[in-house]
Design a protein around this motif. Structure first.
Motif, PDB file in Angstrom:
ATOM      1  N   GLY B 166     -10.920 -11.650  -8.306  1.00  0.00           N
ATOM      2  CA  GLY B 166     -10.094 -12.545  -9.119  1.00  0.00           C
ATOM      3  C   GLY B 166      -9.570 -13.746  -8.351  1.00  0.00           C
ATOM      4  N   GLY B 167      -9.873 -13.826  -7.039  1.00  0.00           N
ATOM      5  CA  GLY B 167      -9.510 -15.021  -6.278  1.00  0.00           C
ATOM      6  C   GLY B 167      -8.276 -14.901  -5.399  1.00  0.00           C
ATOM      7  N   VAL B 168      -7.688 -13.712  -5.309  1.00  0.00           N
ATOM      8  CA  VAL B 168      -6.514 -13.530  -4.445  1.00  0.00           C
ATOM      9  C   VAL B 168      -6.912 -13.736  -2.985  1.00  0.00           C
ATOM     10  CG1 VAL B 168      -4.954 -11.763  -3.516  1.00  0.00           C
ATOM     11  CG2 VAL B 168      -5.165 -12.074  -5.993  1.00  0.00           C
ATOM     12  N   LYS B 169      -6.094 -14.466  -2.223  1.00  0.00           N
ATOM     13  CA  LYS B 169      -6.435 -14.796  -0.842  1.00  0.00           C
ATOM     14  C   LYS B 169      -5.535 -14.115   0.182  1.00  0.00           C
ATOM     15  CE  LYS B 169      -9.873 -17.465  -1.758  1.00  0.00           C
ATOM     16  NZ  LYS B 169     -11.170 -16.746  -1.711  1.00  0.00           N
ATOM     17  N   ALA B 170      -4.467 -13.455  -0.265  1.00  0.00           N
ATOM     18  CA  ALA B 170      -3.545 -12.812   0.682  1.00  0.00           C
ATOM     19  C   ALA B 170      -2.978 -11.556   0.040  1.00  0.00           C
ATOM     20  CB  ALA B 170      -2.416 -13.762   1.058  1.00  0.00           C
ATOM     21  N   ILE B 171      -2.999 -10.457   0.793  1.00  0.00           N
ATOM     22  CA  ILE B 171      -2.567  -9.169   0.247  1.00  0.00           C
ATOM     23  C   ILE B 171      -1.555  -8.513   1.174  1.00  0.00           C
ATOM     24  CG2 ILE B 171      -3.324  -6.814  -0.353  1.00  0.00           C
ATOM     25  CD1 ILE B 171      -6.035  -8.040  -1.161  1.00  0.00           C
ATOM     26  N   LEU B 172      -0.423  -8.125   0.593  1.00  0.00           N
ATOM     27  CA  LEU B 172       0.542  -7.299   1.308  1.00  0.00           C
ATOM     28  C   LEU B 172       0.263  -5.856   0.895  1.00  0.00           C
ATOM     29  CD1 LEU B 172       3.022  -7.467   3.221  1.00  0.00           C
ATOM     30  CD2 LEU B 172       4.467  -7.488   1.179  1.00  0.00           C
ATOM     31  N   ASN B 173      -0.172  -5.042   1.853  1.00  0.00           N
ATOM     32  CA  ASN B 173      -0.673  -3.702   1.535  1.00  0.00           C
ATOM     33  C   ASN B 173       0.286  -2.602   1.982  1.00  0.00           C
ATOM     34  OD1 ASN B 173      -2.357  -1.431   1.041  1.00  0.00           O
ATOM     35  ND2 ASN B 173      -3.080  -1.505   3.160  1.00  0.00           N
ATOM     36  N   PHE B 174       0.757  -1.806   1.038  1.00  0.00           N
ATOM     37  CA  PHE B 174       1.603  -0.654   1.349  1.00  0.00           C
ATOM     38  C   PHE B 174       0.830   0.656   1.305  1.00  0.00           C
ATOM     39  CE2 PHE B 174       5.975  -2.281   1.475  1.00  0.00           C
ATOM     40  CZ  PHE B 174       5.779  -3.562   0.998  1.00  0.00           C
ATOM     41  N   ALA B 175      -0.415   0.625   0.871  1.00  0.00           N
ATOM     42  CA  ALA B 175      -1.206   1.857   0.806  1.00  0.00           C
ATOM     43  C   ALA B 175      -1.625   2.248   2.220  1.00  0.00           C
ATOM     44  CB  ALA B 175      -2.435   1.656  -0.071  1.00  0.00           C
ATOM     45  N   PRO B 176      -1.607   3.536   2.531  1.00  0.00           N
ATOM     46  CA  PRO B 176      -1.888   3.959   3.912  1.00  0.00           C
ATOM     47  C   PRO B 176      -3.379   4.000   4.239  1.00  0.00           C
ATOM     48  CG  PRO B 176      -1.324   5.864   2.569  1.00  0.00           C
ATOM     49  CD  PRO B 176      -1.228   4.654   1.669  1.00  0.00           C
ATOM     50  N   ILE B 177      -4.089   2.919   3.961  1.00  0.00           N
ATOM     51  CA  ILE B 177      -5.481   2.790   4.408  1.00  0.00           C
ATOM     52  C   ILE B 177      -5.713   1.348   4.843  1.00  0.00           C
ATOM     53  CG2 ILE B 177      -6.304   4.539   2.762  1.00  0.00           C
ATOM     54  CD1 ILE B 177      -7.825   2.121   1.414  1.00  0.00           C
ATOM     55  N   PRO B 182     -13.114  -9.779   2.464  1.00  0.00           N
ATOM     56  CA  PRO B 182     -13.905 -10.863   3.060  1.00  0.00           C
ATOM     57  C   PRO B 182     -13.079 -11.616   4.098  1.00  0.00           C
ATOM     58  CG  PRO B 182     -13.944 -10.968   0.649  1.00  0.00           C
ATOM     59  CD  PRO B 182     -12.915  -9.959   1.019  1.00  0.00           C
ATOM     60  N   ALA B 183     -13.786 -12.398   4.940  1.00  0.00           N
ATOM     61  CA  ALA B 183     -13.133 -13.065   6.073  1.00  0.00           C
ATOM     62  C   ALA B 183     -12.069 -14.078   5.640  1.00  0.00           C
ATOM     63  CB  ALA B 183     -14.185 -13.763   6.937  1.00  0.00           C
ATOM     64  N   ASP B 184     -12.181 -14.607   4.420  1.00  0.00           N
ATOM     65  CA  ASP B 184     -11.218 -15.640   4.003  1.00  0.00           C
ATOM     66  C   ASP B 184      -9.990 -15.045   3.294  1.00  0.00           C
ATOM     67  OD1 ASP B 184     -12.554 -14.858   1.714  1.00  0.00           O
ATOM     68  OD2 ASP B 184     -12.432 -16.843   0.789  1.00  0.00           O
ATOM     69  N   VAL B 185      -9.887 -13.724   3.308  1.00  0.00           N
ATOM     70  CA  VAL B 185      -8.719 -13.065   2.705  1.00  0.00           C
ATOM     71  C   VAL B 185      -7.899 -12.423   3.816  1.00  0.00           C
ATOM     72  CG1 VAL B 185      -7.932 -11.254   1.119  1.00  0.00           C
ATOM     73  CG2 VAL B 185      -9.954 -12.635   0.555  1.00  0.00           C
ATOM     74  N   VAL B 186      -6.591 -12.638   3.797  1.00  0.00           N
ATOM     75  CA  VAL B 186      -5.732 -12.085   4.834  1.00  0.00           C
ATOM     76  C   VAL B 186      -4.964 -10.885   4.273  1.00  0.00           C
ATOM     77  CG1 VAL B 186      -3.954 -13.812   4.318  1.00  0.00           C
ATOM     78  CG2 VAL B 186      -3.869 -12.592   6.470  1.00  0.00           C
ATOM     79  N   VAL B 187      -4.915  -9.814   5.057  1.00  0.00           N
ATOM     80  CA  VAL B 187      -4.187  -8.612   4.655  1.00  0.00           C
ATOM     81  C   VAL B 187      -3.096  -8.337   5.674  1.00  0.00           C
ATOM     82  CG1 VAL B 187      -4.302  -6.111   4.290  1.00  0.00           C
ATOM     83  CG2 VAL B 187      -6.189  -7.563   3.534  1.00  0.00           C
ATOM     84  N   LYS B 188      -1.906  -8.066   5.193  1.00  0.00           N
ATOM     85  CA  LYS B 188      -0.811  -7.646   6.060  1.00  0.00           C
ATOM     86  C   LYS B 188      -0.386  -6.262   5.565  1.00  0.00           C
ATOM     87  CE  LYS B 188       2.964  -8.020   8.613  1.00  0.00           C
ATOM     88  NZ  LYS B 188       2.915  -7.965  10.071  1.00  0.00           N
ATOM     89  N   SER B 189      -0.468  -5.274   6.462  1.00  0.00           N
ATOM     90  CA  SER B 189      -0.148  -3.907   6.039  1.00  0.00           C
ATOM     91  C   SER B 189       1.254  -3.513   6.467  1.00  0.00           C
ATOM     92  CB  SER B 189      -1.150  -2.920   6.627  1.00  0.00           C
ATOM     93  OG  SER B 189      -2.381  -3.032   5.935  1.00  0.00           O
ATOM     94  N   VAL B 190       1.938  -2.848   5.582  1.00  0.00           N
ATOM     95  CA  VAL B 190       3.274  -2.336   5.870  1.00  0.00           C
ATOM     96  C   VAL B 190       3.209  -0.814   5.745  1.00  0.00           C
ATOM     97  CG1 VAL B 190       5.682  -2.280   5.118  1.00  0.00           C
ATOM     98  CG2 VAL B 190       4.364  -4.390   4.937  1.00  0.00           C
ATOM     99  N   ASN B 191       3.620  -0.135   6.794  1.00  0.00           N
ATOM    100  CA  ASN B 191       3.571   1.319   6.791  1.00  0.00           C
ATOM    101  C   ASN B 191       4.893   1.832   7.329  1.00  0.00           C
ATOM    102  OD1 ASN B 191       3.224   4.024   7.671  1.00  0.00           O
ATOM    103  ND2 ASN B 191       0.999   3.746   7.571  1.00  0.00           N
TER     104      ASN B 191
END
Lengths: 206, 206
Positions: B166-177, B182-191
């Motif tokens: 859907g075109g999202v480029k940045a994800i704040l991830n709380f799921a424990p995985i 893709p390389a142009d999407v940034v993920v920041k994980s919070v655990n």
């Protein structure tokens, strides 16, 4: 021991998770390259991270999964359980109390406090919310290493002073202020807006 | 621009908060020493952090509060607002939707998704929970940069794939995985358990 950075500790925690997953799959050895791939880092970084804590693994054979697991649990202070108290019976507090990852890791939320008389006495996930004015007395009776502060900003320092007076040595702080604590108390602050700013920074600087 | 570490970005966010507080107190200039003291770091670190982004301040006079504030807001990508979607209408999701710090910073949670038919259609903080199968279609209609993933581990990758589609480029991830993107999407994980392990490490290595 040398000073270990926060990001190294974070990677050690991740390595431990990967090792537990490898163990569940029946794998008995693991290379630094495999750990690196799972952790999105390099083999050299993995070896460097582990080298802080002495010699692990055999060249060409990799690391023994059970040995490295035990060693990392030891390094991370996870060979024991921790009594944890939580202050602030709001929404985030409610989410944290039920967070399954805490208990799995040996962090047991054993008491909850709030200053709101409408909340004090209510049941929360099997615990009865206690008045914040009991904090010091309760902690003297039941020594506790770790506290989680989830109060509004204006209450957080006062609560922290009481926790420290009660002997707490480590605080996970969700309140949006910098807490003043003695040198022997460690504070780790979590700020959700800051996490989102990491993302907006990345989006603005591509 | 040089590669900026996560910890530098985090400090820039903190400096911005201090500057806003100084501004509220009517201060117009601020020294690197004052910023350092508030941030529990050194003047040299403050100057180094800010030097990544060009020249600020005048020797002996310090930084102009309004100028540095504007510059940091620019650097951190905070001169605009962000549409944010949240996936996972559970306890942590509920806490995040009401988190006042997001809106203050320009992060507007504009939609919530869940796969549980008992939750879909219910109202949450003024929003109606939508079925996850609408994610891609909705995002095509309303372009969104940032998503927050608060699903269980087994659902997180599938949800992420749809967000990326859907075109999202940045994800704040709380799921424990660890999410694959893709390389142009940034993920920041919070655990949260990882945060507590920082504390148990500190307690075990004093």
């Amino acid at each position: 021991m040398r000073k270990i950075s926060g990001s190294t500790v974070r990677r050690l925690s991740l390595y431990l998770r990967f090792l537990e997953q490898f163990d569940a799959l029946g794998k008995t050895t693991i290379s630094s390259a495999e750990l690196a791939r799972r952790g999105a880092t390099t083999s050299a970084q993995v070896r460097k991270d582990l080298s802080f804590f002495g010699s692990f693994g055999k060249r060409g054979l990799g690391y023994s999964v059970p040995e490295l697991t035990a060693r990392l649990r030891d390094i991370l202070g996870l060979k024991r359980t921790y009594r944890v108290v939580l202050v602030g019976a709001g929404r985030i507090g409610g989410a944290l109390v039920q967070y399954p990852g805490f208990r799995q890791r040996g962090f047991h939320v054993a008491a909850i406090y709030d200053r709101d008389p409408r909340k004090v006495g209510s049941r929360w996930n099997g615990l009865v919310v206690r008045d914040v004015r009991h904090i010091v007395g309760d902690l003297k009776k039941e020594p506790t290493d770790i506290a989680i502060v989830v109060t509004p900003a204006d209450a957080a320092q006062d609560v922290t002073d009481q926790l420290v007076q009660g002997g707490v040595k480590a605080i996970l702080n969700f309140a949006p202020i910098r807490l003043a604590v003695p040198a022997d108390v460690v504070v780790k602050s979590v700020n959700m807006a800051l996490e989102l700013e990491t993302l907006s920074f990345a989006l603005a600087n591509r």
